[in-house]
Design a protein around this motif. Structure first.
Motif, mmCIF file in Angstrom:
data_model
loop_
_atom_site.group_PDB
_atom_site.id
_atom_site.type_symbol
_atom_site.label_atom_id
_atom_site.label_comp_id
_atom_site.label_asym_id
_atom_site.label_seq_id
_atom_site.Cartn_x
_atom_site.Cartn_y
_atom_site.Cartn_z
ATOM 1 N N ASN A 2 34.714 -15.588 -28.130
ATOM 2 C CA ASN A 2 33.955 -15.320 -29.336
ATOM 3 C C ASN A 2 34.898 -15.278 -30.541
ATOM 4 O OD1 ASN A 2 35.037 -12.666 -29.659
ATOM 5 N ND2 ASN A 2 33.460 -11.817 -28.327
ATOM 6 N N TRP A 102 22.308 -16.857 -34.082
ATOM 7 C CA TRP A 102 22.952 -15.563 -33.882
ATOM 8 C C TRP A 102 23.685 -15.135 -35.139
ATOM 9 C CZ3 TRP A 102 28.036 -13.692 -33.645
ATOM 10 C CH2 TRP A 102 28.151 -12.407 -33.124
ATOM 11 N N ASP A 157 29.404 -8.033 -24.573
ATOM 12 C CA ASP A 157 29.590 -9.379 -24.021
ATOM 13 C C ASP A 157 28.353 -10.228 -24.332
ATOM 14 O OD1 ASP A 157 27.577 -9.018 -22.021
ATOM 15 O OD2 ASP A 157 29.039 -8.174 -20.638
ATOM 16 N N LYS A 158 28.463 -11.502 -24.069
ATOM 17 C CA LYS A 158 27.415 -12.459 -24.450
ATOM 18 C C LYS A 158 26.054 -12.115 -23.844
ATOM 19 C CE LYS A 158 26.382 -17.351 -24.640
ATOM 20 N NZ LYS A 158 26.807 -18.696 -24.330
ATOM 21 N N ARG A 161 24.499 -9.137 -25.659
ATOM 22 C CA ARG A 161 24.070 -9.556 -26.997
ATOM 23 C C ARG A 161 22.765 -10.339 -26.936
ATOM 24 N NH1 ARG A 161 29.641 -11.364 -27.887
ATOM 25 N NH2 ARG A 161 28.846 -13.469 -27.696
ATOM 26 N N THR A 162 22.674 -11.228 -25.946
ATOM 27 C CA THR A 162 21.478 -12.053 -25.800
ATOM 28 C C THR A 162 20.257 -11.201 -25.522
ATOM 29 O OG1 THR A 162 22.821 -13.889 -25.002
ATOM 30 C CG2 THR A 162 20.471 -13.986 -24.527
#
Length: 184
Positions: A2, A102, A157-158, A161-162
């Motif tokens: 990121n 995002w 972490d991704k 966040r998602t």
């Protein structure tokens, strides 16, 4: 990787300090920017800075954020732009469609956070007898939650966040914030 990992992996604290005009003495010390400092008390290392006077500490993103009064995300973005760092995977897509969804959502959250901080100061009652303004009330009610969201979306972490961003979209929260920020 990121944007935070890219910035930290590529740019040292010393490099950022030099780029932004901070010149340490031979021992790597500078006068601290965060308190009145007559003699250099802040040590610039490769991975972090530390002030022996006021205790200020952090990494390259924190230093940039404090220097320019930016949120962590804005500071990481500034670093990657100022140092010409291409973000792996996302960089081409971001350039093609300007900003990812995002990033647009994060911008809305950061802008709303700034609006709330402004309202909390600007509309604060002058005396205990004053009736609080609706802006002040909204700031008091939402500031902590929006700060939490920004931190969670910045440092998770991704997958986390998602999930969180999906919840915010499903509930209509992001769209409400977008309208509020655009009216401000």
């Amino acid at each position: 990787m990121n944007i935070f990992e890219e910035a930290k992996a590529t740019i040292s604290v010393k490099q950022a300090a030099a780029h932004y005009g901070l010149e340490p003495i031979r021992s790597g010390m500078i006068r601290c920017l965060f308190h009145e400092d007559r003699h250099p008390s802040m040590k610039l290392n490769e991975d972090y800075f530390y002030c022996f006077g006021c205790g200020a500490t952090g990494d390259v993103v924190e230093l940039t954020g404090r220097l320019f009064n930016l949120t962590p995300y804005e500071a990481a973005r500034k670093l990657t732009e100022d140092f010409g760092i291409e973000q792996s995977d996302k960089s081409v897509a971001i350039k093609q469609c300007h900003k990812s969804t995002w990033e647009q959502d994060m911008d809305i959250l950061f802008r709303y956070l700034r609006v709330l901080k402004n309202w909390k100061e600007r509309y604060a009652p002058k005396s205990p007898e004053d009736v609080p303004d609706r802006h002040f009330i909204e700031a008091c009610q939402n500031l902590e939650y929006v700060t939490y969201l920004v931190d969670k979306l910045t440092f998770s972490d991704k997958d986390e966040r998602t999930v969180l961003m999906d919840e915010l979209h499903r509930s209509g929260y992001i769209e409400r914030l977008r309208e509020e920020v655009n009216h401000e």
